[in-house]
Scaffold this active site. Structure first.
Site, PDB file in Angstrom:
ATOM      1  N   GLY A  58       0.832  -1.198   0.000  1.00 44.17           N
ATOM      2  CA  GLY A  58       0.000   0.000   0.000  1.00 44.17           C
ATOM      3  C   GLY A  58       0.863   1.243   0.000  1.00 44.17           C
ATOM      4  O   GLY A  58       2.055   1.172   0.306  1.00 44.17           O
ATOM      5  N   CYS A  85       5.327  -5.955   1.478  1.00 41.85           N
ATOM      6  CA  CYS A  85       5.694  -4.532   1.416  1.00 41.85           C
ATOM      7  C   CYS A  85       5.061  -3.765   2.584  1.00 41.85           C
ATOM      8  O   CYS A  85       5.434  -4.000   3.723  1.00 41.85           O
ATOM      9  CB  CYS A  85       5.310  -3.965   0.050  1.00 41.85           C
ATOM     10  SG  CYS A  85       6.141  -2.400  -0.276  1.00 41.85           S
ATOM     11  N   TYR A  86       4.102  -2.883   2.335  1.00 43.48           N
ATOM     12  CA  TYR A  86       3.455  -2.205   3.471  1.00 43.48           C
ATOM     13  C   TYR A  86       2.897  -3.251   4.437  1.00 43.48           C
ATOM     14  O   TYR A  86       2.906  -3.057   5.656  1.00 43.48           O
ATOM     15  CB  TYR A  86       2.337  -1.277   2.990  1.00 43.48           C
ATOM     16  CG  TYR A  86       1.639  -0.563   4.125  1.00 43.48           C
ATOM     17  CD1 TYR A  86       2.192   0.572   4.696  1.00 43.48           C
ATOM     18  CD2 TYR A  86       0.437  -1.046   4.641  1.00 43.48           C
ATOM     19  CE1 TYR A  86       1.578   1.221   5.762  1.00 43.48           C
ATOM     20  CE2 TYR A  86      -0.191  -0.404   5.702  1.00 43.48           C
ATOM     21  CZ  TYR A  86       0.386   0.728   6.257  1.00 43.48           C
ATOM     22  OH  TYR A  86      -0.240   1.361   7.313  1.00 43.48           O
ATOM     23  N   HIS A 176       7.496  -7.374  -3.885  1.00 49.73           N
ATOM     24  CA  HIS A 176       6.180  -7.771  -4.403  1.00 49.73           C
ATOM     25  C   HIS A 176       6.280  -9.077  -5.188  1.00 49.73           C
ATOM     26  O   HIS A 176       6.632  -9.058  -6.372  1.00 49.73           O
ATOM     27  CB  HIS A 176       5.622  -6.671  -5.318  1.00 49.73           C
ATOM     28  CG  HIS A 176       5.163  -5.470  -4.576  1.00 49.73           C
ATOM     29  ND1 HIS A 176       3.879  -5.333  -4.098  1.00 49.73           N
ATOM     30  CD2 HIS A 176       5.825  -4.348  -4.189  1.00 49.73           C
ATOM     31  CE1 HIS A 176       3.765  -4.180  -3.462  1.00 49.73           C
ATOM     32  NE2 HIS A 176       4.928  -3.568  -3.502  1.00 49.73           N
ATOM     33  N   GLU A 178       3.927 -10.780  -6.391  1.00 52.28           N
ATOM     34  CA  GLU A 178       2.816 -10.971  -7.339  1.00 52.28           C
ATOM     35  C   GLU A 178       3.100 -10.422  -8.726  1.00 52.28           C
ATOM     36  O   GLU A 178       2.374 -10.717  -9.664  1.00 52.28           O
ATOM     37  CB  GLU A 178       1.526 -10.354  -6.788  1.00 52.28           C
ATOM     38  CG  GLU A 178       1.571  -8.857  -6.509  1.00 52.28           C
ATOM     39  CD  GLU A 178       2.174  -8.530  -5.148  1.00 52.28           C
ATOM     40  OE1 GLU A 178       2.805  -9.411  -4.549  1.00 52.28           O
ATOM     41  OE2 GLU A 178       2.044  -7.381  -4.700  1.00 52.28           O
ATOM     42  N   SER A 229     -25.187  -9.302 -25.656  1.00 54.85           N
ATOM     43  CA  SER A 229     -24.491  -8.473 -26.632  1.00 54.85           C
ATOM     44  C   SER A 229     -23.788  -9.347 -27.659  1.00 54.85           C
ATOM     45  O   SER A 229     -23.306  -8.862 -28.675  1.00 54.85           O
ATOM     46  CB  SER A 229     -23.448  -7.624 -25.907  1.00 54.85           C
ATOM     47  OG  SER A 229     -22.469  -8.482 -25.339  1.00 54.85           O
ATOM     48  N   GLY A 230     -23.719 -10.647 -27.365  1.00 52.28           N
ATOM     49  CA  GLY A 230     -22.928 -11.524 -28.219  1.00 52.28           C
ATOM     50  C   GLY A 230     -21.507 -11.646 -27.702  1.00 52.28           C
ATOM     51  O   GLY A 230     -20.724 -12.453 -28.187  1.00 52.28           O
ATOM     52  N   GLY A 231     -21.170 -10.839 -26.687  1.00 51.96           N
ATOM     53  CA  GLY A 231     -19.853 -10.940 -26.069  1.00 51.96           C
ATOM     54  C   GLY A 231     -19.813 -12.129 -25.107  1.00 51.96           C
ATOM     55  O   GLY A 231     -20.843 -12.728 -24.796  1.00 51.96           O
ATOM     56  N   VAL A 232     -18.600 -12.423 -24.627  1.00 56.18           N
ATOM     57  CA  VAL A 232     -18.423 -13.622 -23.810  1.00 56.18           C
ATOM     58  C   VAL A 232     -19.130 -13.507 -22.452  1.00 56.18           C
ATOM     59  O   VAL A 232     -19.813 -14.435 -22.019  1.00 56.18           O
ATOM     60  CB  VAL A 232     -16.913 -13.897 -23.596  1.00 56.18           C
ATOM     61  CG1 VAL A 232     -16.708 -15.118 -22.727  1.00 56.18           C
ATOM     62  CG2 VAL A 232     -16.230 -14.104 -24.929  1.00 56.18           C
ATOM     63  N   ASP A 233     -18.998 -12.343 -21.801  1.00 57.53           N
ATOM     64  CA  ASP A 233     -19.503 -12.246 -20.426  1.00 57.53           C
ATOM     65  C   ASP A 233     -21.015 -12.444 -20.342  1.00 57.53           C
ATOM     66  O   ASP A 233     -21.503 -13.259 -19.554  1.00 57.53           O
ATOM     67  CB  ASP A 233     -19.137 -10.893 -19.800  1.00 57.53           C
ATOM     68  CG  ASP A 233     -17.639 -10.669 -19.801  1.00 57.53           C
ATOM     69  OD1 ASP A 233     -16.902 -11.655 -19.956  1.00 57.53           O
ATOM     70  OD2 ASP A 233     -17.216  -9.512 -19.656  1.00 57.53           O
ATOM     71  N   SER A 234     -21.749 -11.693 -21.155  1.00 58.00           N
ATOM     72  CA  SER A 234     -23.206 -11.811 -21.049  1.00 58.00           C
ATOM     73  C   SER A 234     -23.666 -13.191 -21.518  1.00 58.00           C
ATOM     74  O   SER A 234     -24.631 -13.741 -21.001  1.00 58.00           O
ATOM     75  CB  SER A 234     -23.912 -10.693 -21.822  1.00 58.00           C
ATOM     76  OG  SER A 234     -23.630 -10.764 -23.196  1.00 58.00           O
ATOM     77  N   SER A 235     -22.957 -13.778 -22.476  1.00 55.15           N
ATOM     78  CA  SER A 235     -23.344 -15.114 -22.951  1.00 55.15           C
ATOM     79  C   SER A 235     -23.137 -16.168 -21.870  1.00 55.15           C
ATOM     80  O   SER A 235     -24.004 -17.016 -21.643  1.00 55.15           O
ATOM     81  CB  SER A 235     -22.509 -15.506 -24.178  1.00 55.15           C
ATOM     82  OG  SER A 235     -22.705 -14.571 -25.198  1.00 55.15           O
ATOM     83  N   LYS A 375     -11.652 -12.327 -15.981  1.00 57.30           N
ATOM     84  CA  LYS A 375     -12.018 -12.576 -17.381  1.00 57.30           C
ATOM     85  C   LYS A 375     -11.647 -13.992 -17.859  1.00 57.30           C
ATOM     86  O   LYS A 375     -12.449 -14.682 -18.478  1.00 57.30           O
ATOM     87  CB  LYS A 375     -11.325 -11.532 -18.265  1.00 57.30           C
ATOM     88  CG  LYS A 375     -11.724 -11.580 -19.704  1.00 57.30           C
ATOM     89  CD  LYS A 375     -12.934 -10.715 -19.941  1.00 57.30           C
ATOM     90  CE  LYS A 375     -13.380 -10.747 -21.376  1.00 57.30           C
ATOM     91  NZ  LYS A 375     -14.646 -10.027 -21.542  1.00 57.30           N
TER      92      LYS A 375
END
Ligand code: XMP
Length: 519
Positions: A58, A85-86, A176, A178, A229-235, A375
């Protein structure tokens, strides 16, 4: 409290890269959640029942008034804790060590840690080459470690780069792990979760089953509507909800006439024919294209499309009797951003963002079955649900569609040319096996005609611009380095196969300074 999965709690102290900690853990099949330090108290800890805790980095200094502190009771949970770190500094501060201000010992960027005692199980697989590259980003530093801790690694400016109190399973590092610039960082997380007793029970199959249960419990016998929408998420959201509640779900697909070649048919076929999901297909090309006539300002285009989209969606949704819920493909990064203590937008604004305030206006409650996923996990869930790979791996496509790939005034003629040229371009990319290497690729039709010669005749046709970029999240991007052969072959194919185009250019602008889309 029993939970379906073993859970790890990440307490966020405001680092830019906290999300990456969650990514590294999810890759290890460990379920984790990020919560801001000031939203976590003893009751929360009890309810969350973490099997381990991580303190993120942080920007603060433990000396600052009101400096972020870990919740009371966290050190008494009896579970392993890793401070980063922090997170390390605050851990030392709380447990009786000492932190000092930077003054000449700040460290930003690459550093090398050498071992003091490499036998610490957290460091299994580290130090094979005697020293290990890590990424540092700290102003303050620990000057005295807390009682019970020992030093296991040092760097030139961080004498306490790796510390641990093995008896209590408290670990604290100044760097870090990550970020990619700590090449063995993932190994450190792997060791941490292993020694904390995680079995890696976060799988997409189990997630799917849990999510279906949750949706059933939330929705009961009510109806849900979902904008596609035809996009991946809404499908993926729609198919998951359909598995949970069957015909209680109705999808609404608003075709604004700005879709790619065959896109509407592909979406409708997939949902209606392959999944048998009730689908309203609102063919509104005339409405949208009519409203866009004569409009060439990019912002006016976007606003016109956005407003009409909501009007049509609302009109169609009103016809679906008994709908009490609206499904959305909100993802975990949106959720994290919305609960950030450091000034992110409020939860309500953010989660309703996609449909412009519709849920309140229509009195709908939200169903957001992807809000715990990143995603790439949505893609994995899509595979689990049987969506074809070709569909899951599709490049992103913007809500305003081809409108923003047609700078200047939009006409049906230009859209037809653009659709065909884009299809040839994408076909070329697929044929050369490049589709998955590229983050997003598309053609744009320029507001410009140029002179050419074809056969023995003069042509005066449109010029096209091709774009292909590599990117991680769309925030920054670089152009894709096609070979000249590929570009030449593609330009020839487009000009031969698409009437109305006589010139093709390749856009080599990165983002910034360009954006990915033309408008
Ligand atoms: P830009 O052009 O801003 O695009 O560099 C970044 C990414 O966002 C997509 N994009 C949109 N997606 N609605 C969307 O759903 C929009 O209005 C929109 N505008 C841009 C773009 O395709 C790229 O992936």
């Amino acid at each position: 409290m029993t939970h379906a999965h073993q859970r790890l709690l990440i307490i966020d102290f405001g680092s830019q890269v906290t999300q990456l900690i969650a990514r590294r853990l999810r890759e290890l099949s460990v379920y984790c959640e990020i919560h801001p330090y000031n939203r976590v108290d003893e009751a929360f800890l009890k309810n969350f029942a973490p099997k381990a805790v991580i303190f993120s980095g942080g920007p603060s200094s433990v000396f600052a008034t009101g400096a972020p502190m870990p919740p009371t009771g966290v050190f008494d949970l009896g579970v392993p804790i890793l401070g980063i770190c922090y997170g390390q500094q605050v851990m030392m501060h709380c447990l009786g060590g000492k932190v000092e201000r930077g003054h000449g010992t700040a460290e930003f960027g690459r550093a090398y840690v050498t071992p003091k005692d490499a036998k610490l199980p957290l460091l299994d697989g580290w130090f094979d080459e005697g020293r290990e590259q890590v990424w540092m980003s700290h102003g303050d530093h620990v000057s005295k470690i807390a009682p019970g801790f020992e030093v296991y690694g040092t760097s030139p400016n961080a004498p306490f780069a790796i510390t641990a109190d093995v008896s209590r399973s408290f670990y604290a590092v100044q760097f870090h792990p990550e970020v990619h610039h700590t090449p063995k960082g993932a190994k450190l997380y792997e060791n941490f979760v292993r020694l904390a007793g995680f079995i890696g029970d976060w799988t997409m199959a189990s997630y799917k089953d849990d999510a279906i249960e949750k949706i059933r419990a939330q929705v009961g016998d009510k109806r849900v509507i979902c904008g596609l929408s035809g996009g991946v998420d809404s499908s993926v959201a729609a198919i998951l909800i359909h598995e949970a509640i069957g015909d209680q779900l109705t999808c609404v697909f608003v075709d604004h006439g700005l879709l790619r070649l065959n896109e509407a048919e592909e979406v409708v076929t997939m949902f209606r024919d392959n999944y048998n999901i009730p689908l309203v297909h609102a063919d509104e090309a005339d409405l949208f294209l009519g409203a866009l006539e004569g409009v060439s300002d990019p912002e006016v285009k976007r606003k016109t499309i956005g407003k009409l989209f909501i009007d049509v969606f609302q009109r169609e949704a009103n016809k679906i009797e008994g709908a009490e819920f609206l499904a959305q493909g909100t993802l975990y990064p949106d959720v994290i951003e919305s609960v950030s203590f450091s000034g992110g937008p409020s939860v309500t604004i953010k989660s309703h963002h996609n449909v412009g305030g519709l849920p309140e206006k229509m009195g709908l409650k939200l169903v957001e079955p992807l809000r715990e996923l990143f995603k790439d996990e949505v893609r994995a869930l899509g595979r689990e649900l049987g969506l074809p790979d070709k569909f899951i791996g599709r490049h992103p496509f913007p809500g305003p569609g081809l409108a923003i790939r047609c700078p200047g005034e939009i006409t049906r003629e230009k859209l037809d040319i653009l659709r065909q040229a884009d299809a040839v371009y994408i076909d070329q990319i697929r044929k050369h096996g490049l589709y998955d290497e590229i983050w997003q690729a598309f053609a744009a039709i320029l507001p410009l005609k140029t002179v050419g010669v074809m056969g023995d005749g003069r042509t005066y046709d449109y010029a096209l611009s091709l774009r292909a970029v590599t990117s991680v999240d769309g925030m920054t991007a670089d152009y894709y380095p096609f070979t000249h052969d590929f570009l030449g072959e593609t330009a020839t194919r487009i000009i031969n196969e698409v009437q109305g185009v006589n010139r093709v250019m390749y856009d080599v602008t990165s983002k910034p300074p360009g954006t990915i889309e033309m408008e």
